[in-house]
Design a protein around this motif. Structure first.
Motif, PDB file in Angstrom:
ATOM      1  N   ARG A 143       0.910  -1.413  -0.125  1.00 24.67           N
ATOM      2  CA  ARG A 143       0.032  -0.080  -0.069  1.00 24.67           C
ATOM      3  C   ARG A 143       0.893   1.156  -0.149  1.00 24.67           C
ATOM      4  NH1 ARG A 143      -3.915   0.296   4.992  1.00 24.67           N
ATOM      5  NH2 ARG A 143      -4.760  -1.755   3.715  1.00 24.67           N
ATOM      6  N   TYR A 144       1.893   1.182   0.910  1.00 24.20           N
ATOM      7  CA  TYR A 144       2.717   2.284   0.758  1.00 24.20           C
ATOM      8  C   TYR A 144       4.153   2.433   0.025  1.00 24.20           C
ATOM      9  CZ  TYR A 144      -0.421   3.190   4.949  1.00 24.20           C
ATOM     10  OH  TYR A 144      -1.394   3.514   5.708  1.00 24.20           O
ATOM     11  N   GLY A 145       4.354   1.314  -0.559  1.00 19.71           N
ATOM     12  CA  GLY A 145       5.488   1.212  -1.523  1.00 19.71           C
ATOM     13  C   GLY A 145       6.879   1.136  -0.821  1.00 19.71           C
ATOM     14  N   PHE A 146       6.881   0.210   0.204  1.00 24.93           N
ATOM     15  CA  PHE A 146       8.021  -0.258   0.875  1.00 24.93           C
ATOM     16  C   PHE A 146       8.432  -1.659   0.509  1.00 24.93           C
ATOM     17  CE2 PHE A 146       6.858   3.125   3.778  1.00 24.93           C
ATOM     18  CZ  PHE A 146       7.819   4.000   4.141  1.00 24.93           C
ATOM     19  N   PRO A 147       9.754  -1.651   0.036  1.00 22.41           N
ATOM     20  CA  PRO A 147      10.369  -2.989  -0.040  1.00 22.41           C
ATOM     21  C   PRO A 147      10.391  -3.728   1.549  1.00 22.41           C
ATOM     22  CG  PRO A 147      12.029  -1.506  -0.836  1.00 22.41           C
ATOM     23  CD  PRO A 147      10.983  -0.652  -0.114  1.00 22.41           C
ATOM     24  N   LEU A 148      10.004  -4.917   1.393  1.00 25.32           N
ATOM     25  CA  LEU A 148      10.128  -5.934   2.637  1.00 25.32           C
ATOM     26  C   LEU A 148      11.058  -6.808   2.529  1.00 25.32           C
ATOM     27  CD1 LEU A 148       8.259  -6.776   5.215  1.00 25.32           C
ATOM     28  CD2 LEU A 148       6.965  -8.267   3.583  1.00 25.32           C
ATOM     29  N   MET A 149      12.136  -6.715   3.583  1.00 21.57           N
ATOM     30  CA  MET A 149      12.954  -7.618   3.894  1.00 21.57           C
ATOM     31  C   MET A 149      12.665  -8.521   4.794  1.00 21.57           C
ATOM     32  SD  MET A 149      17.023  -7.068   5.150  1.00 21.57           S
ATOM     33  CE  MET A 149      17.286  -5.575   4.076  1.00 21.57           C
ATOM     34  N   VAL A 150      12.614  -9.697   4.666  1.00 25.17           N
ATOM     35  CA  VAL A 150      12.428 -10.780   5.509  1.00 25.17           C
ATOM     36  C   VAL A 150      13.581 -11.601   5.827  1.00 25.17           C
ATOM     37  CG1 VAL A 150      10.992 -13.021   6.073  1.00 25.17           C
ATOM     38  CG2 VAL A 150       9.912 -10.932   4.397  1.00 25.17           C
ATOM     39  N   GLU A 151      13.569 -11.843   7.238  1.00 27.19           N
ATOM     40  CA  GLU A 151      14.767 -12.397   7.701  1.00 27.19           C
ATOM     41  C   GLU A 151      14.396 -13.929   8.137  1.00 27.19           C
ATOM     42  OE1 GLU A 151      18.160 -10.832  11.200  1.00 27.19           O
ATOM     43  OE2 GLU A 151      16.493  -9.657  10.527  1.00 27.19           O
ATOM     44  N   PRO A 152      14.913 -15.055   7.377  1.00 27.66           N
ATOM     45  CA  PRO A 152      14.463 -16.282   7.691  1.00 27.66           C
ATOM     46  C   PRO A 152      15.625 -16.960   8.482  1.00 27.66           C
ATOM     47  CG  PRO A 152      14.404 -16.012   5.161  1.00 27.66           C
ATOM     48  CD  PRO A 152      15.158 -14.888   5.903  1.00 27.66           C
ATOM     49  N   LEU A 153      15.246 -16.854   9.745  1.00 26.19           N
ATOM     50  CA  LEU A 153      16.450 -17.306  10.659  1.00 26.19           C
ATOM     51  C   LEU A 153      16.135 -18.811  11.367  1.00 26.19           C
ATOM     52  CD1 LEU A 153      16.895 -14.391  12.931  1.00 26.19           C
ATOM     53  CD2 LEU A 153      18.089 -14.917  10.644  1.00 26.19           C
ATOM     54  N   VAL A 154      17.059 -19.793  10.886  1.00 24.34           N
ATOM     55  CA  VAL A 154      17.166 -21.019  11.355  1.00 24.34           C
ATOM     56  C   VAL A 154      17.849 -21.188  12.513  1.00 24.34           C
ATOM     57  CG1 VAL A 154      17.366 -23.461  10.983  1.00 24.34           C
ATOM     58  CG2 VAL A 154      16.664 -22.009   9.185  1.00 24.34           C
ATOM     59  N   MET A 155      17.400 -21.323  13.796  1.00 23.92           N
ATOM     60  CA  MET A 155      18.244 -21.413  14.927  1.00 23.92           C
ATOM     61  C   MET A 155      18.114 -22.754  15.705  1.00 23.92           C
ATOM     62  SD  MET A 155      16.577 -17.645  16.114  1.00 23.92           S
ATOM     63  CE  MET A 155      17.852 -17.204  17.273  1.00 23.92           C
ATOM     64  N   GLN A 156      19.364 -22.850  16.604  1.00 27.99           N
ATOM     65  CA  GLN A 156      19.082 -24.122  17.225  1.00 27.99           C
ATOM     66  C   GLN A 156      18.531 -23.866  18.623  1.00 27.99           C
ATOM     67  OE1 GLN A 156      23.383 -25.155  17.671  1.00 27.99           O
ATOM     68  NE2 GLN A 156      23.535 -25.393  15.436  1.00 27.99           N
TER      69      GLN A 156
END
Length: 275
Positions: A143-156
């Motif tokens: 809606r507002y024109g922002f790039p969305l950075m997603v941080e997929p974190l696989v943790m122990q």
């Protein structure tokens, strides 16, 4: 609304990016504060070094955006917080999205927003909360024109410890893409020669590699070079820069690797020469 104008502010003309993460205080973990005790001073030092972007929280974005001039690094705004980063996992885990955070991104003229997608063993509730956060953000960023950075974190299990198993990272990265990520911020794989599989799973979305815990300079520059050679578009480093005795010189050395194609050996020599 198109995210392209802001994406073009985030990425350099070569399509690459060095983003320095200074948003560690939002996670409530004391060990993360080393090097950013005086955050205003840290921001000023990094602005002088000239990375492509600096990652901050809504409460601290003013430290960058109140600085005068047009040539500041772009702002990447953190949108969530979690309690998974301590030495021991608490009884109840959470991943919490901030209220009206896209409105705050507009007010602070952010170029991008970032959110976690967390996977821990036997913690499906945490993954579900993360999925909901991404799903809530996506229509707002469009809606507002922002790039969305997603941080997929696989943790122990058992506290903040990265699991570099490529077989676990790849499906989580792909899930982030399917949810609508415009950029991916993913960990190094244990076997660095397999990082091209992470890039492939991102399905043409730019992949910025997350730095994680502190390593020596030679290791940092070498693995940066290796993932870039496999298609990564840059890096998001925090503690490896802010806890370095000479963060300004390290940023400049990393910029040589990211944008000028310098070898790790040449960048390390430049870093040492700046001492």
């Amino acid at each position: 609304m198109s995210a392209l104008p802001r994406l073009n502010r985030l990425l350099a003309p070569d399509g690459r990016c060095l983003d320095v993460a200074l948003d560690h205080g939002i996670f409530g973990e004391g060990s993360f504060l080393q090097g950013i005790e005086n955050l205003a001073q840290a921001v000023a030092t990094l602005v002088q070094a000239g990375p492509d972007a600096i990652q901050l929280t809504p409460g601290q974005a003013h430290l960058l955006q109140h600085l005068p001039g047009k040539n500041k690094p772009a702002l990447v705004l953190r949108t969530d917080t979690t309690n998974v980063y301590g030495p021991r996992l608490p009884r109840v885990l959470f991943s919490e999205l901030m209220e009206e955070v896209l409105e705050q991104a507009i007010r602070w003229d952010a170029a991008c927003v970032v959110v976690n997608l967390l996977w821990l063993p036997d913690q499906p509730e945490l993954l579900r909360e993360s999925l909901r956060n991404v799903a809530r953000l996506k229509p707002l960023t469009e809606r507002y024109g922002f790039p969305l950075m997603v941080e997929p974190l696989v943790m122990q299990a058992g506290g903040y410890s990265v699991d570099g198993d490529v077989e676990k990272i790849v499906p989580l990265v792909r899930q982030a893409v399917e949810l609508g990520a415009d950029l991916i911020k993913a960990d190094f794989t244990t076997d660095l020669s397999q990082y091209h599989r992470v890039v492939e799973a991102a399905s043409s979305r730019p992949v910025l590699v997350r730095g994680g815990g502190r390593v020596d300079d030679a290791t940092l520059l070498e693995r940066t070079y290796l993932v870039l050679q496999q298609g990564a578009k840059g890096v998001v480093y925090g503690r490896n820069i802010i806890q370095h005795p000479r963060p300004l010189d390290l940023v400049r050395a990393l910029m040589q690797v990211v944008h000028q194609g310098a070898t790790p050996e040449a960048a390390l020599e430049a870093l040492r020469a700046g001492a």
